[in-house]
Design a protein around this motif. Sequence first.
Motif, short mmCIF file in Angstrom:
data_model
loop_
_atom_site.label_atom_id
_atom_site.label_comp_id
_atom_site.label_asym_id
_atom_site.label_seq_id
_atom_site.Cartn_x
_atom_site.Cartn_y
_atom_site.Cartn_z
N ALA A 531 0.85 -1.20 0.00
CA ALA A 531 0.00 0.00 0.00
C ALA A 531 0.88 1.24 0.00
N VAL A 532 0.56 2.16 -0.89
CA VAL A 532 1.38 3.37 -1.04
C VAL A 532 0.48 4.61 -0.95
N ILE A 533 1.04 5.67 -0.41
CA ILE A 533 0.30 6.95 -0.31
C ILE A 533 0.97 7.99 -1.20
N TYR A 534 0.17 8.65 -2.02
CA TYR A 534 0.62 9.85 -2.76
C TYR A 534 -0.22 11.01 -2.30
N TYR A 535 0.40 12.14 -2.07
CA TYR A 535 -0.35 13.28 -1.59
C TYR A 535 0.21 14.58 -2.16
N GLY A 536 -0.57 15.63 -1.99
CA GLY A 536 -0.14 16.93 -2.53
C GLY A 536 -0.56 18.05 -1.62
N LEU A 537 -0.83 19.20 -2.24
CA LEU A 537 -1.08 20.41 -1.47
C LEU A 537 -2.41 20.35 -0.74
N GLY A 538 -3.28 19.43 -1.17
CA GLY A 538 -4.53 19.21 -0.44
C GLY A 538 -4.28 18.59 0.93
N VAL A 539 -3.05 18.19 1.18
CA VAL A 539 -2.64 17.74 2.52
C VAL A 539 -1.89 18.86 3.24
N THR A 540 -0.92 19.45 2.54
CA THR A 540 0.00 20.34 3.24
C THR A 540 -0.57 21.72 3.52
N GLU A 541 -1.37 22.25 2.60
CA GLU A 541 -1.81 23.64 2.73
C GLU A 541 -3.02 23.76 3.66
N HIS A 542 -2.79 23.42 4.90
CA HIS A 542 -3.81 23.43 5.95
C HIS A 542 -3.18 23.89 7.25
N SER A 543 -4.03 24.33 8.17
CA SER A 543 -3.48 24.71 9.48
C SER A 543 -2.90 23.49 10.19
N GLN A 544 -3.33 22.30 9.76
CA GLN A 544 -2.76 21.06 10.31
C GLN A 544 -2.02 20.27 9.23
N GLY A 545 -1.39 20.98 8.31
CA GLY A 545 -0.67 20.29 7.23
C GLY A 545 0.41 19.35 7.77
N SER A 546 1.21 19.85 8.70
CA SER A 546 2.28 19.01 9.25
C SER A 546 1.70 17.83 10.02
N THR A 547 0.61 18.05 10.75
CA THR A 547 0.00 16.96 11.51
C THR A 547 -0.42 15.84 10.56
N MET A 548 -0.96 16.22 9.42
CA MET A 548 -1.42 15.21 8.47
C MET A 548 -0.25 14.42 7.89
N VAL A 549 0.86 15.11 7.61
CA VAL A 549 2.03 14.37 7.09
C VAL A 549 2.52 13.39 8.16
N LEU A 550 2.56 13.84 9.39
CA LEU A 550 2.93 12.92 10.49
C LEU A 550 1.96 11.75 10.53
#
Length: 941
Positions: A531-550
């Motif tokens: 299983a692999v995850i690909y993500y973009g700015l819809g993850v990072t450009e948030h007040s909790q962007g870093s939390t989501m990457v974690l």
Amino acid sequence: MLSKTDRDYGTPARTSAKLVTLAIDGREVTVPEGSSVMRAAALAEAAIPRLCATDSLEPFGSCRLCLIEIEGRNGYPASCTTPVEAGMKVRTRSPMLERLRRGVMELYMSDHPADRTTCAGNGNCELHAMADAVGVGAVRYGWVGRNHLEAARDISNPYFAFDPARCIVCSRCVRACEEVQGTFALTIDGRGFNSVISPSQHQPFLESECVSCGACVQACPTDALVEKSMLERGLPQRSVTTTCGYCGVGCSFKAEVKGDEVVRMLPNRDGMPNHGHSCVKGRFAWGYATHPDRVLTPMVREKITDAWHSVSWDEAIGYAARRLREVQTRYGRGAIGGITSSRCTNEETYLVQKMVRAAFGNNNVDTCARVCHSPTGYGLKTTLGTSAGTQDFDSVLQADVILVIGCNPTDGHPVFASLMKRRLRQGAKLIVADPRAIDLVRTPHIEAAYHLQLLPGTNVALINAFAHVVLSEGLDNEDFVRERCEWPAYELWKKFILEERNSPEAAARATGVAAEEIRAAARLYATGGNAVIYYGLGVTEHSQGSTMVLGMANLAMATGNLGRSGVGVNPLRGQNNVQGSCDMGSFPHELTGYRHISDTTMRSSFEDAWKVRLDAEPGLRIPNMFDAALDGSFRGLYIQGEDIAQSDPNTHHVTAALSAMDCVIVHDIFFNETAKYAHAFLPGSSFLEKDGTFTNSERRISRVRKVMPPLAGKADWEVTCELSTAFGYPMHYAHPSEIMDEIARLTPTFAGVNYEKLDRLGSVQWPCNDKAPAGTPVMHVGTFARGKGRFVITEYIPTDERTGPRFPLVLTTGRILSQYNVGTQTRRTPNVVWHHEDLLEIHPHDAEQRGVKDGAWVKVSSRVGETTMRAHVTERVPPGVVYTTFHHQSSGTNIVTTENSDWATNCPEYKVTAVQVMPAGEASGPIAAGQGAPAHPAAGR
Ligand code: SF4
Ligand code: SF4
Ligand code: SF4
Ligand code: FES
């Protein structure tokens, strides 16, 4: 069409471990099982004539030119569709084969324009090459019978033309569109003599589903599909291998050139990120490089209300340096800074941060990654130990479950999307988590197993619920966690995740996605194989962007989906060199290779090399620079290749900050919105005009090679050297390779990188050093970069940006395939035929409630500003959510975006803005804040 220098083996390589030995014309050759006789023959240097076969496509067997004889078998099978067998004895030449091939070829030539000098590809046409190879000069049948020579051309596409008279109906274009691009826009319509290539339902190319990737043009063996630039400019004389200047896929191209003029950009078959594929931007939209809007003369002015004066380079650089010095003398060392560019090369970016640290004497340097992927750097470094994606692109071909969150690969990263779609057609399962129904949700031959249509701003609730399902149902990989991760941190995280507030039921309330759907998707991720995850700015450009990457890294670690091919956590970077600009030490707290400026030993290695004392205190981030400008303590800024007045959030705030400064220096290829606030404008050079390297989303460092001389006379690295020298800190390099050598000396992850190696290997993925001399395609194999992987608590805290009676809808933003970023480049190309304005997507229910009609002007207002654009009523967005792109200055989408930002990195929360949408009479004009500043000066030609 292949480049003249490309070698084509006729059919694709096979990878079987089992080898088969056969004899071709008496010569023994050993190939992997599953290879075709044609490929084996090519490897044995026995070229078999062919037309419908090419090694980028599966064999089809339609042209009958590649006939062979096999000892002990009757007939003349096609070598492209005949698999090798052990002990097979093949003859590729005999009088009978030659007679048969000539007969076939004559039939083709009898329905083809006779005069080869009228071909754009004259001298590089496979049909004529094959005619020569089989000895057909003239045809016996004449041209009096039925033929297709008068068929009408389709010139609707701005970049390529289709001439049915030259088409031999070999189907290479159809197969390229299916197999390589995955769009399925072409068919062969009709039968026998009436067979014809048809885009969609007999539509012109421009009106069909075609996305103008050029794969069909690339595959066509004749001039039936040909670049219009070839028709206009004639045959190229030389070719230069370089890297696309657009997105973070980093496709490799051969720029084919006549004099100093680019004739066409051919995707490089040896290019590791793209394997000969391309998208409409890199393949065709390069004309901006010579657009008349290019500013080619340096300009200066005293105040931003004055007119610009064109001056010499020496004067402009001297002026810029003097004014920056004056600001420092008056307001202190920390009163100036610089912004590096993700459009520029690694070497150029490195020099800008070096100039700020060594010449300006502070760490006030930041990059546009601040506003896109800074949470990626923070999140992946904290959990795994490296501020970058874990896999190479090809790794997706080993994935069984693909989780796409907050990115839209078919528009944003199209060449990688084609590879992903190939894997999905092979049977991998897809989960899309996105408020909007992106194209991947349903495309020809692909349907997502789950589309989790979550509300913008609720990613963390969703990922925590995924983890909750994994842990509560015992789907975690405890062996992996025990061996590879910090166990105490895992236990703490497990306890936290198992709390009721992280359950799918709680997440359903926050995200709007049904709990059962979350459960099912999480089970698929945890149990479906790789299983692999690909993500973009819809993850990072948030007040909790870093939390989501974690959170994504936590999930991947808990399920053991890291450290091998087909798994991992992968950011898809927007601009071509976002990864590189971060790697090069562009952040105020980090030197190259993500090492904190406060690390005395590391910092002193730079001090020794640069022969200067460096400040140990981190400098200002971009938003801090704006705030400090408004409070009067920050007054001078050098900006390379970024249009912050258009691309950063809350435009009024940005332009107020720029207006407050005493010295703004813009270094760019076009006069942009930011330049309206500048005191010096230094002409930049495009990627075609300089040497250097870009680093793509898979950490791949690729060479950028000068295709034509800098139009304004200097590459950007030369300008930075001169500015630094004029400021008082001399910088001299003879060539960008020397800059890379310096980077390698000072940066352990780049220690093995040099131009000789890049020229030899094509590209390398960092880390590249003694431990990995050829680079590192997959990270964290055996052990994480930080040693043991670290789980981090990821509490879901809803954004402060709330909807309410005044602003009841949530606006989120994204990109479209044909345009790029704020449109600086693509708006200056024929790509505007596909997208000439930003549209507001709104659900029919919301539109009806407001009396908004499809195509009508609407006013979009938020707590910080308002703009107008046309509405597009569509069910692609759910009720309550509206969406737009930000490619056009006229809509100025960032006028309405807020100043909320990620708690860890200040990455702005572009993806969540509470807005109201109401009908508007007409457009209320572009960026209001720009008013009053002098208009575009006549660009300095
Ligand atoms: S357009 Fe070119 S590739 Fe397509 S069928 Fe005709 S000759 Fe073949
Ligand atoms: S340009 Fe690309 S999408 Fe369009 S028809 Fe050709 S292969 Fe298909
Ligand atoms: S996918 Fe990206 S790198 Fe590749 S050609 Fe398109 S814009 Fe360029
Ligand atoms: S190349 Fe084999 S049939 Fe066309």
